[in-house]
Motif scaffolding. Structure first.
Motif, PDB file in Angstrom:
ATOM      1  N   LEU A   1       0.831  -1.201   0.000  1.00 53.15           N
ATOM      2  CA  LEU A   1       0.000   0.000   0.000  1.00 53.15           C
ATOM      3  C   LEU A   1       0.866   1.251   0.000  1.00 53.15           C
ATOM      4  O   LEU A   1       0.610   2.200  -0.751  1.00 53.15           O
ATOM      5  CB  LEU A   1      -0.933  -0.013   1.212  1.00 53.15           C
ATOM      6  CG  LEU A   1      -1.831   1.222   1.388  1.00 53.15           C
ATOM      7  CD1 LEU A   1      -2.775   1.384   0.205  1.00 53.15           C
ATOM      8  CD2 LEU A   1      -2.633   1.123   2.697  1.00 53.15           C
ATOM      9  N   GLU A   2       1.907   1.262   0.825  1.00 58.93           N
ATOM     10  CA  GLU A   2       2.810   2.413   0.860  1.00 58.93           C
ATOM     11  C   GLU A   2       3.509   2.592  -0.487  1.00 58.93           C
ATOM     12  O   GLU A   2       3.710   3.737  -0.938  1.00 58.93           O
ATOM     13  CB  GLU A   2       3.825   2.223   1.981  1.00 58.93           C
ATOM     14  CG  GLU A   2       3.209   2.335   3.388  1.00 58.93           C
ATOM     15  CD  GLU A   2       4.225   2.088   4.484  1.00 58.93           C
ATOM     16  OE1 GLU A   2       4.142   2.760   5.531  1.00 58.93           O
ATOM     17  OE2 GLU A   2       5.111   1.215   4.311  1.00 58.93           O
ATOM     18  N   LYS A   3       3.854   1.499  -1.124  1.00 62.80           N
ATOM     19  CA  LYS A   3       4.506   1.585  -2.432  1.00 62.80           C
ATOM     20  C   LYS A   3       3.553   2.170  -3.471  1.00 62.80           C
ATOM     21  O   LYS A   3       3.948   3.019  -4.289  1.00 62.80           O
ATOM     22  CB  LYS A   3       4.983   0.200  -2.855  1.00 62.80           C
ATOM     23  CG  LYS A   3       5.720   0.189  -4.189  1.00 62.80           C
ATOM     24  CD  LYS A   3       6.212  -1.211  -4.520  1.00 62.80           C
ATOM     25  CE  LYS A   3       6.945  -1.218  -5.874  1.00 62.80           C
ATOM     26  NZ  LYS A   3       7.423  -2.585  -6.211  1.00 62.80           N
ATOM     27  N   ARG A   4       2.286   1.739  -3.448  1.00 63.78           N
ATOM     28  CA  ARG A   4       1.315   2.259  -4.401  1.00 63.78           C
ATOM     29  C   ARG A   4       1.068   3.748  -4.186  1.00 63.78           C
ATOM     30  O   ARG A   4       0.877   4.507  -5.132  1.00 63.78           O
ATOM     31  CB  ARG A   4      -0.009   1.488  -4.273  1.00 63.78           C
ATOM     32  CG  ARG A   4      -0.009   0.131  -4.966  1.00 63.78           C
ATOM     33  CD  ARG A   4      -1.421  -0.403  -5.141  1.00 63.78           C
ATOM     34  NE  ARG A   4      -2.071  -0.686  -3.880  1.00 63.78           N
ATOM     35  CZ  ARG A   4      -2.045  -1.879  -3.283  1.00 63.78           C
ATOM     36  NH1 ARG A   4      -1.387  -2.886  -3.848  1.00 63.78           N
ATOM     37  NH2 ARG A   4      -2.653  -2.066  -2.135  1.00 63.78           N
ATOM     38  N   LEU A   5       1.052   4.151  -2.911  1.00 62.98           N
ATOM     39  CA  LEU A   5       0.795   5.557  -2.604  1.00 62.98           C
ATOM     40  C   LEU A   5       2.037   6.431  -2.738  1.00 62.98           C
ATOM     41  O   LEU A   5       1.949   7.657  -2.845  1.00 62.98           O
ATOM     42  CB  LEU A   5       0.226   5.679  -1.184  1.00 62.98           C
ATOM     43  CG  LEU A   5      -1.141   5.012  -0.939  1.00 62.98           C
ATOM     44  CD1 LEU A   5      -1.519   5.120   0.530  1.00 62.98           C
ATOM     45  CD2 LEU A   5      -2.214   5.665  -1.802  1.00 62.98           C
ATOM     46  N   GLY A   6       3.202   5.804  -2.698  1.00 65.38           N
ATOM     47  CA  GLY A   6       4.441   6.554  -2.828  1.00 65.38           C
ATOM     48  C   GLY A   6       4.799   7.354  -1.600  1.00 65.38           C
ATOM     49  O   GLY A   6       5.497   8.365  -1.698  1.00 65.38           O
ATOM     50  N   ALA A   7       4.338   6.909  -0.425  1.00 67.48           N
ATOM     51  CA  ALA A   7       4.634   7.643   0.813  1.00 67.48           C
ATOM     52  C   ALA A   7       4.496   6.689   1.987  1.00 67.48           C
ATOM     53  O   ALA A   7       3.639   5.811   1.994  1.00 67.48           O
ATOM     54  CB  ALA A   7       3.680   8.819   0.991  1.00 67.48           C
ATOM     55  N   PRO A   8       5.362   6.846   2.999  1.00 72.34           N
ATOM     56  CA  PRO A   8       5.243   6.021   4.206  1.00 72.34           C
ATOM     57  C   PRO A   8       4.003   6.435   5.003  1.00 72.34           C
ATOM     58  O   PRO A   8       3.654   7.617   5.063  1.00 72.34           O
ATOM     59  CB  PRO A   8       6.529   6.306   4.976  1.00 72.34           C
ATOM     60  CG  PRO A   8       6.940   7.674   4.522  1.00 72.34           C
ATOM     61  CD  PRO A   8       6.514   7.789   3.089  1.00 72.34           C
ATOM     62  N   LEU A   9       3.359   5.456   5.614  1.00 71.60           N
ATOM     63  CA  LEU A   9       2.141   5.719   6.383  1.00 71.60           C
ATOM     64  C   LEU A   9       2.355   5.547   7.883  1.00 71.60           C
ATOM     65  O   LEU A   9       1.686   6.209   8.681  1.00 71.60           O
ATOM     66  CB  LEU A   9       1.020   4.775   5.924  1.00 71.60           C
ATOM     67  CG  LEU A   9       0.642   4.854   4.442  1.00 71.60           C
ATOM     68  CD1 LEU A   9      -0.377   3.777   4.108  1.00 71.60           C
ATOM     69  CD2 LEU A   9       0.108   6.239   4.098  1.00 71.60           C
ATOM     70  N   LEU A  10       3.268   4.657   8.244  1.00 72.69           N
ATOM     71  CA  LEU A  10       3.512   4.364   9.651  1.00 72.69           C
ATOM     72  C   LEU A  10       4.996   4.436   9.967  1.00 72.69           C
ATOM     73  O   LEU A  10       5.836   4.088   9.127  1.00 72.69           O
ATOM     74  CB  LEU A  10       2.995   2.969  10.000  1.00 72.69           C
ATOM     75  CG  LEU A  10       1.482   2.734   9.895  1.00 72.69           C
ATOM     76  CD1 LEU A  10       1.170   1.255  10.048  1.00 72.69           C
ATOM     77  CD2 LEU A  10       0.733   3.550  10.934  1.00 72.69           C
TER      78      LEU A  10
END
Length: 300
Positions: free
Chosen positions: A43-52
């Motif tokens: 999910l982070e890869k798809r969004l291109g940003a770290p979430l946690l």
């Protein structure tokens, strides 16, 4: 194995944040921690940003993660609720339904629908109570109550089932000994058979007449039978007197005057609306409109 789509990944992300760790989320979802970690990374890869931000003690949200969580959490909740509702709607009706109904209307109109319903839904059990006393639906543990007449203000959910026509009747033997009433006021000179002592105010042709009662039965069928036996006049549902009117064992009084229409109503607690069996039964009752079409209880 096919990777989860975006909604699945977002749902998993919401669960991670709510549970406070990948391990706890895995236990809640029944998935290995490695699967949870891999899907989060995708999910982070798809969004291109770290979430946690991961640490040895706890997880914390990044600014992007916080914004995403606040936006998608309501969406995930709505999707989960919609899925649950669809599954519930299509689930086979099952379980126990406790139902109460008036004796005459229950036998003539409700019971035949229940028999048909149970033939089509074998996993449903029904505990049917036919009596004419008013019960407390919630405290007495009923899932559904059928009532006739005025419904008091209640927190119960209600659905109108039918309008029931009423008639005033007497036996030929009674009328041989008493004058045939020609106007509403004449009814006051006749003794009445009533269900309850307080039911002595009869609305007839726009007038209200107080009739003296001779017998209080607590039961509409007994009320009809007492009138047929020549004990007095009675105010009963037309479906209950139809056989006697056809045979001449009862006579309709003041036939040209309008009488009130009694409403049959289905009542049930709000909590019971979650029952698939109850919702399915209500759909049947409301679709078939169980009015006075069936033969009323009548001795041979």
């Amino acid at each position: 194995m096919r990777e989860p789509d975006d909604l699945s990944g977002l749902s998993m992300f919401v669960r991670i944040v709510e549970e406070g760790s990948l391990s706890a989320a895995g236990r809640a979802l029944g998935l290995p921690k490695a699967t949870i970690s891999r899907n989060l990374a995708l999910l982070e890869k798809r969004l291109g940003a770290p979430l946690l931000i991961r640490s040895t003690r706890a997880l914390s949200l990044t600014d992007t993660g916080r914004r995403l969580f606040d936006r998608v959490r309501p969406i995930v909740r709505d999707a989960q609720q919609a899925t649950a509702e669809i599954k519930s709607h299509h689930a086979a009706p099952s379980g126990l339904l406790r139902i109460t109904a008036p004796v005459a209307y229950g036998q003539a109109a409700i019971a035949p629908r229940l028999l048909s319903f149970m033939e089509r839904h074998p996993a449903v059990r029904i505990d049917l109570h036919l009596h004419d006393r008013r019960v407390n639906v919630v405290s007495d543990g009923y899932d559904l109550a059928i009532r006739m007449g005025t419904i008091e203000t209640s927190e119960l959910i209600s659905h109108k089932l039918a309008d029931i026509a009423m008639v005033i009747v007497a036996s030929p033997s009674w009328l041989e000994q008493h004058d045939m009433p020609m106007r509403p006021a004449d009814l006051a000179r006749h003794a009445a058979i009533v269900n309850r002592p307080e039911l002595v105010q009869w609305k007839v042709g726009g007038e209200t007449v107080r009739v003296p009662w001779r017998m209080s039965t607590g039961n509409m069928i007994v009320t009809r039978d007492a009138a047929r036996a020549g004990l007095g006049i009675a105010f009963v549902p037309e479906f209950l007197a139809s056989h006697d009117l056809e045979r001449g064992s009862l006579v309709r009084l003041l036939p040209d005057l309008d009488l009130p229409v009694i409403q049959a109503t289905a009542l049930y607690p709000r909590a019971a609306s979650q029952s698939v069996a109850l919702r399915t039964l209500l759909d049947d009752l409301l679709a078939s409109r169980p009015i006075e079409a069936d033969a009323a209880p009548y001795p041979p």
